[in-house]
Write a protein that holds these residues in place. Structure first.
Motif, short mmCIF file in Angstrom:
data_model
loop_
_atom_site.label_atom_id
_atom_site.label_comp_id
_atom_site.label_asym_id
_atom_site.label_seq_id
_atom_site.Cartn_x
_atom_site.Cartn_y
_atom_site.Cartn_z
N THR A 185 24.97 -53.25 -4.87
CA THR A 185 25.96 -52.86 -5.87
C THR A 185 27.20 -52.32 -5.17
N THR A 223 21.65 -58.02 -12.01
CA THR A 223 21.94 -56.60 -12.17
C THR A 223 20.73 -55.80 -11.70
N THR A 224 20.92 -54.50 -11.53
CA THR A 224 19.83 -53.63 -11.11
C THR A 224 20.00 -52.26 -11.75
N ARG A 226 18.30 -49.70 -10.06
CA ARG A 226 17.69 -48.87 -9.02
C ARG A 226 18.50 -47.61 -8.73
N PRO A 231 22.53 -50.74 -16.17
CA PRO A 231 22.42 -51.78 -15.14
C PRO A 231 23.74 -51.99 -14.41
N LEU A 234 25.16 -56.84 -9.34
CA LEU A 234 24.81 -57.08 -7.95
C LEU A 234 25.78 -58.06 -7.31
#
Length: 252
Positions: A185, A223-224, A226, A231, A234
């Motif tokens: 990201t 997308t993430t 984390r 979201p 990425l």
């Protein structure tokens, strides 16, 4: 060649030393090994070793990297080729160090390499090293050479040169992505810049700069979550090797 006498010249050895940098816990860290044998027994040092008679410099650096971290290396454009573009660590030649008294054993010339990689594993000791660890660069170098941690040989100088190379190069190249996983990201990339430069950057300005620099980042389509929260998009590293405009380092 019949008149050439190699014994007419004093012998000397060649080593490679590795400035291995990664970002751990939002800090720029360097790989150190504790020497288990003289000279400088018990001192922390950069990983490295002697170049074998049958190998080139980049080959020796790649071998030492694999022995210390288990990683394969790919070289930067215009530098010694280490092999096909295998995924792994970024490796490029840094500088050569050859002061006559830098090694008390004999005349030793060292060719240093800079290595950058994300999420490097817990190091393992090998060769003449009794242990290995990651250490924050800020503590190793201190505010001045007098404040830093004393390292074996001239490794304090080599480390400082490697860190400054990394800090300078992420201004005008896409090298900062070498600290990131394949997909990352903008926030994760920003934390790399903050760790390497030792600064805090404005998230909105940073996002605008990196996404507006041609060829720097490419959306991966995913997308993430984390990082927590909503979201986040990425990206992958784009094809640009030179950033235009550059990412200028804030003045300290």
């Amino acid at each position: 060649m019949s008149r050439y006498d190699p014994s007419a010249f004093p012998p000397f050895a060649v080593t490679v030393d590795l400035v291995v940098l990664t970002v751990r816990d939002h800090s720029l860290c360097a790989l150190l090994v504790r020497r288990g044998e003289p000279p400088y027994q018990g001192y922390w040092a950069l990983p490295g070793g002697f170049v074998r008679p049958d190998e080139g410099l980049a080959e020796a650096a790649s071998r030492e990297l694999a022995e210390e971290t288990g990683l394969r290396a790919h070289s930067a454009p215009g530098h010694d080729a280490v092999g096909p573009g295998a995924a792994g660590a970024h490796l490029e030649q840094l500088a050569t160090y050859g002061h006559p008294q830098r090694d008390p054993r004999m005349r030793v010339v060292s060719v240093a390499y800079l290595v950058l990689a994300p999420d490097l594993p817990t190091p393992r000791a090998g060769g003449d090293a009794s242990s290995a660890r990651w250490a924050p660069v800020s503590k190793l170098l201190g505010e001045s050479p007098a404040d830093g941690v004393p390292l074996a040989f001239d490794h304090g100088l080599i480390l400082a040169d490697g860190v400054e190379r990394a800090r300078s190069k992420i201004e005008y190249s896409s090298l900062a992505t070498a600290f990131c996983p394949t997909e990352f990201t903008v926030g994760e990339l920003r934390r790399v810049y903050e760790a390497v430069w030792g600064v805090v950057l404005d998230p909105r300005n940073f996002h605008r700069k990196v996404t507006g620099t041609p060829g720097f980042l490419l959306p991966s389509g995913g997308t993430t979550t984390r990082q927590g929260g909503r979201p986040a998009q990425l990206f992958t590293a784009g094809g640009a090797t030179v950033l235009n405009p550059p990412m200028l380092r804030p003045e300290s």
